[in-house]
Structure formats: structure tokens, C-alpha cells
Design an enzyme around this catalytic site. Sequence first.
Site, PDB file in Angstrom:
ATOM      1  N   ARG A  42     -15.595  11.802   7.176  1.00 60.34           N
ATOM      2  CA  ARG A  42     -14.194  12.451   7.568  1.00 60.34           C
ATOM      3  C   ARG A  42     -14.011  13.849   6.458  1.00 60.34           C
ATOM      4  O   ARG A  42     -13.521  14.847   6.652  1.00 60.34           O
ATOM      5  CB  ARG A  42     -13.504  11.534   7.513  1.00 60.34           C
ATOM      6  CG  ARG A  42     -13.231  10.303   8.819  1.00 60.34           C
ATOM      7  CD  ARG A  42     -12.231   9.686   8.717  1.00 60.34           C
ATOM      8  NE  ARG A  42     -11.581   9.837   8.870  1.00 60.34           N
ATOM      9  CZ  ARG A  42     -10.207   8.780   7.747  1.00 60.34           C
ATOM     10  NH1 ARG A  42      -9.959   7.978   7.660  1.00 60.34           N
ATOM     11  NH2 ARG A  42      -9.013   9.814   8.401  1.00 60.34           N
ATOM     12  N   SER A  44      -7.789   2.987   8.689  1.00 63.74           N
ATOM     13  CA  SER A  44      -8.171   2.535   7.262  1.00 63.74           C
ATOM     14  C   SER A  44      -7.990   2.294   6.553  1.00 63.74           C
ATOM     15  O   SER A  44      -8.080   1.146   5.600  1.00 63.74           O
ATOM     16  CB  SER A  44      -8.679   4.256   7.012  1.00 63.74           C
ATOM     17  OG  SER A  44      -9.275   4.574   5.274  1.00 63.74           O
ATOM     18  N   LYS A  57      -8.164  -2.066   5.539  1.00 64.85           N
ATOM     19  CA  LYS A  57      -8.987  -2.837   3.897  1.00 64.85           C
ATOM     20  C   LYS A  57      -8.042  -3.498   3.531  1.00 64.85           C
ATOM     21  O   LYS A  57      -8.179  -4.773   3.151  1.00 64.85           O
ATOM     22  CB  LYS A  57      -8.375  -1.566   3.133  1.00 64.85           C
ATOM     23  CG  LYS A  57     -10.146  -0.194   3.250  1.00 64.85           C
ATOM     24  CD  LYS A  57      -9.700   0.055   2.270  1.00 64.85           C
ATOM     25  CE  LYS A  57      -8.985   1.696   2.695  1.00 64.85           C
ATOM     26  NZ  LYS A  57      -9.098   2.654   2.077  1.00 64.85           N
ATOM     27  N   HIS A 105       0.850  -2.002  -0.549  1.00 61.99           N
ATOM     28  CA  HIS A 105       0.139  -0.058  -0.267  1.00 61.99           C
ATOM     29  C   HIS A 105       0.880   1.037  -0.103  1.00 61.99           C
ATOM     30  O   HIS A 105       1.774   1.188   0.763  1.00 61.99           O
ATOM     31  CB  HIS A 105      -0.786   0.177   0.833  1.00 61.99           C
ATOM     32  CG  HIS A 105      -1.940   1.083   1.382  1.00 61.99           C
ATOM     33  ND1 HIS A 105      -3.076   1.227   0.745  1.00 61.99           N
ATOM     34  CD2 HIS A 105      -1.521   2.441   2.355  1.00 61.99           C
ATOM     35  CE1 HIS A 105      -3.634   2.252   0.923  1.00 61.99           C
ATOM     36  NE2 HIS A 105      -2.840   3.112   1.286  1.00 61.99           N
ATOM     37  N   ASP A 150     -15.660   1.728   6.439  1.00 58.77           N
ATOM     38  CA  ASP A 150     -14.433   2.103   6.250  1.00 58.77           C
ATOM     39  C   ASP A 150     -14.299   3.180   4.890  1.00 58.77           C
ATOM     40  O   ASP A 150     -14.616   4.395   4.934  1.00 58.77           O
ATOM     41  CB  ASP A 150     -13.299   1.887   5.611  1.00 58.77           C
ATOM     42  CG  ASP A 150     -12.467   2.619   5.417  1.00 58.77           C
ATOM     43  OD1 ASP A 150     -11.554   3.212   6.227  1.00 58.77           O
ATOM     44  OD2 ASP A 150     -11.675   2.388   4.338  1.00 58.77           O
TER      45      ASP A 150
END
Lengths: 431, 431
Positions: free
Chosen positions: B168, B183, B187, B82, B161
Site C-alpha cells: 500500500r 490493519s 494486529k 492504539h 498485514d
Amino acid sequence: MRAVDIIIKKRDKGELTREEIRFFVNGITTGRIPDYQTAAWAMAVLLNGMTPRETTDLTLAIAQSGEVLDMSDVVKIAVDKHSTGGVGDKTSLVVLPAVAACGLPVGKMSGRGLGFSGGTLDKLESIPGYRVDLSTEEFEKQLKEIGLVLCGQSKDLAPADGKLYALRDVTGTVQSIPLIASSVMSKKIAGGAHAVVLDVKVGNGAFMENLKDAHELADLMVKIGQLAGRKVVALISDMNQPLGFAVGNALEVREAIDTLRGNGPADFREHCLHVAAHMLVLGEKTDSLEEARTLAEKSIADGSALEKFRQLIIAQGGDVSYVDDPDKLPKASLIKVVNAPRSGYLEQVRARAVGEASVALGAGRAKKGDPLDYAVGFVIHHKVGDKIQEGEPLFTVHANDEKKMEEAIASVSAAHTFNDFPVPPLPLFYA
Amino acid sequence: MRAVDIIIKKRDKGELTREEIRFFVNGITTGRIPDYQTAAWAMAVLLNGMTPRETTDLTLAIAQSGEVLDMSDVVKIAVDKHSTGGVGDKTSLVVLPAVAACGLPVGKMSGRGLGFSGGTLDKLESIPGYRVDLSTEEFEKQLKEIGLVLCGQSKDLAPADGKLYALRDVTGTVQSIPLIASSVMSKKIAGGAHAVVLDVKVGNGAFMENLKDAHELADLMVKIGQLAGRKVVALISDMNQPLGFAVGNALEVREAIDTLRGNGPADFREHCLHVAAHMLVLGEKTDSLEEARTLAEKSIADGSALEKFRQLIIAQGGDVSYVDDPDKLPKASLIKVVNAPRSGYLEQVRARAVGEASVALGAGRAKKGDPLDYAVGFVIHHKVGDKIQEGEPLFTVHANDEKKMEEAIASVSAAHTFNDFPVPPLPLFYA
């Protein structure tokens, strides 16, 4: 301008401009800003604070979110009072008739009970027929005719406050001094007040539990007054024990009538005279507090304050025979005197515990819209510092349910604590 | 349990229990907790923080708010990567085929562009036919058959999420390190990852602008991994200048293909090999980073990584002729080379400005759902530290609109700054 940028600015400890505050309050009023943005903003305000200037702009923006009353035709200087709420606080029922009897017209919008603290409207409604919902026209007419109004908050005044308060209640953002101050002051300003006497309660039976917070709130409201061009006097008074003896709607009305008749508990009478004197000085009825106090005392001694209270009840549709004969007020089916379990000096009568026990008996609401039992409550027989003999009456409980009564006795007994050595009495006022 | 009490606890800097966090996340998922309470809670979390234990419980609660994939049948150790997002970051397009070519199957769910940063899905969609929405069955089948999947996030994974992120975004609560970490990690965990390589970008073209925040985020995600029983390696890499040369969807795909062919910008190639090596070690293909790097280099040198990329495009419905002949990729009608206005050492190529200019050209979305122009963007010809002669090519702009092109040239010219004295190159990685 975008709501999210205003939230971010406050999140990052920025000082909001007047325009940003007006934009936000306007968005709350019109519903253009959704609740979730208001909630995030309120939490950022609670945690990061607001300057007096920001709080004043917030106050004025909320005040101007709806109609703003102008009673200048009726009363030269409109003087209002506000108490931050406590247990046994029936001050308005005595102070306003006394002040009106001294020739200073007062039109006040009051609230209902909140949590463990009682509300003036609930107390007045224990007199059958008393109407708290008046139109602006009725309000003005009555103020002109008898110089005294005591009714509910009009929905047209400061609508942003109502929306914001409802949201704060469910988002953990009630306990913010700038938000509390702006809520109180915005309603006073929208109601047309030129001057306000604020009675900030401090103690375990108040929303401000310590003197530091009480001073902060009082100072902030005085500053808002200065910045907004209103005269504001803030008193800080004790709410560690109930004010007076009676707690519960009809019981408190009765105690207020006793006080208007020249009797009543010494602490409560003293508290009322002090507040009334400040209102009379703000209303320029006299220059000195001593003189003002003498005027208020005289209005009670000569019966003119009681007569003004009678006129109020009649004007708002209440059955005045309940004032003349308070024995007609709602009475509980179970009345029990509870005696002192030991001898000693009374160290504490925890106001919050008494207030909560009173709500549990039915005198207050567990949630919005719950019906009230006007008859129930307590008469506390002693003040902190009193020397008490085992077996003498400590308090009397008024209940309509055996089980609730037993629970109430247990709670309020536990709220009384004793000491073998002398305990000084609590002050009435801290500042 | 009441949502408001959980908000108040966090407002007062309390540490939430696992049960309180699960209750809150469950309320978000089912809609039982209204948005305004979630918004107030998120602001309290942003301002008062969360411990690693709370953040881990939050991560797991969000991961378990929907389906949790289990690819254990297909791949012994599911390794994911990520990137926190940046400008010119096409890393996945090279790293994943390389890793898969080395025998470690990778199924990755990617995102779309957000603000000034590009998204892997948007880049891939510049190849006609490429499908990003796969069912869980398709995902599993493809992972089994070719060992490589690159698709969008399934709506069934971590639904809390999605809801929380949308809220947010409009309540100023994006920039919370515990909320960002949970978050990302939720995932990855919902996607079935056993191990994750995190590429935390830092600099003016990243969401974390300073090293302190980047380290905090990286450390927190590693701790969440430890507490949640996942192996996590966090790299902190530079995002003050764009990664590689190309910025813009089709331009970046082309640069990725060049890199898979053994060419491409040195910094980008180096970045990819570093990330790939960490993935191969986590996936237990080899013990040492050096060996892993050699494996990854080899997959590029022998064409197996490019072949894996071709298989990916075919498997997901894309037209593979675009890979074999990148000249077929969408081309802008206006292509203009902009020359250096002066000689000197390149001091800055501000990534954020380049990213924003690219969005303005149409390569990204000003708001959700906006269509993209795959052809537009920039090729930046130099890296910070390069010695440049006045008049030599500085960057090339690809545009489909004359006016937008002029604006883009002005912005990206201004994003380049020069110094008369040598400037050290920027590091690729900080940690």
C-alpha cells in the site's frame, strides 16, 4: 518524479500532465516501474477516467515506446482499419484486398482471437503456409510490391501496450474506455497510419455491450485522432448477431472468398463495402462515399479484389490453391444440420453464445497458446427478423468431437429465440 | 475462485463475501496472489470502499493469517491501546505503567516512527540496552511476572498485514479507511486483545486530517470490534499541535518520566489519565470512568506507576539508571532557545511541521532502516491560546548539526503563528 505520486494524483481524480504520462509509460516499457504500481494506476484510471487530452498523451507515449513505422515512401496516405472484435467478423479479409485493388496500398497488423471473438491471424492460418510474422523490411517490400500486407503485430511496435495489456487482463482493468482507446490508437499510430477507419462493435457479442459505451469509445478515438493529427472515422456497427453466416476459422475464410467472388451473405458484403468506401475516401482515392463504394463494388465484380487476395496469400507463403479451391480448406469430421424447433420470426441469434460455443468446439483459445482447430464452427442460416418454418435448417455445426458437438448444438439452439409476431431486422450500422 | 474475479467484483462496487476475502488474504499470505493483483484490489477497495461486514471479515482474515496470541491464562481481560500516530505522542510510556500499577496486566506491541510521526519503540530505545524483540515465551513470562510488556510486533502475528502495508505504501493505497481500520484491528486481535482503547488523532499532525475522516475511522473500528466480539472504545483527540512539549526520542522519554513523577505538561498528563481510565473500565477494574481516573491518578501520586515503568525497563534489559537520572539520556551538542519574534496570542503550532523538522534533525527516518539520533528534537514551550510576550522563550531546539539546526529553527519558527486577539485553546478530545 515518483510513480507513487502519479498514482495518487489519478486516485484523487487529478489530470495527469504529458510529462507524468510519459514518465509512467517509460517506466512500464523499461520495467523501472514495477507491475504492482502499474496495476494500481490502471485501476485508478479505470475508476476515475482520463480526459481526451490525457488519453491522447497516453496513446502517443505508448506509440512512441518502440519503433514507429513510416511508410510515406511507399504510400502517400497510409490508411488502416480496426475492428473492436466480434463474432463472425472476417471483414479485413474482404475489405483490404478490395481497397488495395482500388489502388490504395494497405499494410495492416492484426491480432489473434480474444475470448469469444475471432482473430484475423487465426483465420488466415487455416490456409497452410501463411506466415504472419514479417520483419519490417519484408512488410515494407511487400507493401511496395503488391500493395497489401496482413500480418501480426511486430514486437518492436508499441511494446508498452503489450506489457500493459497483459497486466490489465489479470487485474480486472480491461474494461476502461481510455485504456481501450489508447491501446487501439497507439498500435495504429506506431504502425504509421495517417488515417484510420474504426469499426466499433456493439452488442452482446462485442466488448462494448451498450450504445452509450460504444459512442463514448468511438468519440474518444476520433478525438485522439484529431489531437494527434490523424484522420479518424468511427463506425458503430451491430454485434448482437454474428456478422455473415460463418463462425469458425476455415468457415470464415471460405465465406470471405465467396464474398470476394461476388457471392457471400448480403449483410457481410454490405458491411465490407461500407468500410472499404470510408477507407478509400480517407485515402483520397475519391471525394464521395458513393463513388468510393462504386469503386469497391467494381473491384469485386471484375475479380481484381480476389486477385489481390491471391497475391497476398502467395506473398506471405500461403498455398494459393486453397483460395482457388476452398473445398481444400480444413474440414470437420462431423457436420450436422440442426433444424428449427418451431415456426416463427427469428428474434435473436445471440452472438456471444455462438462465439463462446465456437471457442468450446476448438475454434478459439480458452487460454493463451492453446492450439486451434481450424475446421470447426458454425454456419448460421438466418438473420434476426427472418420468418422461419419449423423443420427448416436453422444452423449447421462443424465439429471433430461428438460430445462437444452435442454441447455446441444445445448452446447455439438456445442462442436462437423466436417470436410469433414479426421482428424487425437488426441494423448493420448505428452511426 | 479467481483473484481477478474478486478484483472485478470490488471494481464494480460489489460486496465481497467472507470466502472471497479469506481467499484473497490467504493468497497474499502465501504469495500465491501476485503483488500486481493485490495492488489493483487495494486501489479498488480505496476508491469503492468496504462495508463494516467486509472490513470485519478482512480484519479477521488478516489476524488469522499467522499466530493468534491467547493470554487468557495470564490476564482475564486483555486490554490494549492504539494511537493512530502523531507528533509528541508518548502516551503509552505513561498510560501502560499506570494501568499495570492499578493491577491490570498489559502486554502491548508497538511500532516504529512512520513519516512525521514518532514511534514508541524508537523512543524506548533511547534507553541503552532496552530490547524490543521478544519471543512469545518471553512476552508471556514477563506479562505474568510484572504485568507489563512493551515490545515490537512479532513477525509471526498477522503476516498478511505486513505484506499488504508494504505494498500500500508504494501504490498510493494507504489512505483507505477500511484498510487502515483492518490493519490496526487485525494486529490487536492477533495480539490477543479482548478490548481496545483506540486513540484516533485528528489534525495537521495526524494521518486523518479532518474530523469527518477521524469519525469514520473511529466508528468503523468500533463496529469491527462489535462484529468481531471485542470491546472497543474510540477516542478522537487533537493533533493540530504536538501533544505535551517534547518532540524527539530521548526528550519524550524524559517528559514521560517527568509525568510519571507527577510533573509533566498538563495537556499530556490529562490525555494519559483519560486513556488510562478507559482501559481500566474495559479491563473491569472498576465500573466508572471517574473511579478509574482516580485509580490512575493515585498510581502516579504514590509512585507505583513509575515503579512499574522501572520494572519494565529492567525486565527488557534497559539500564534503569537512565530512568532514575534522566540527565544520563542522550544529549544533543547544540541546544538553543528560540525567543518569540512578537507579542500576541499563539494561534497555531503546526504539529506536522514540527514532526517533519524533527525527522530532518535525525529523530525520525527519511527511509526504512535509517539510523536515528535519539538526542535531537524540540521542546515547545507554549500551547495554542497562550498569551506570549516578544522575546520570551518560544521553543528550544536540540541538534547535533549546525546547518540542520538553522533549518529546524526556521521551520519550527514558521510553524508558530500569532494573532493580536485572544485565540481559544485547542480541545484535547473531540469525542
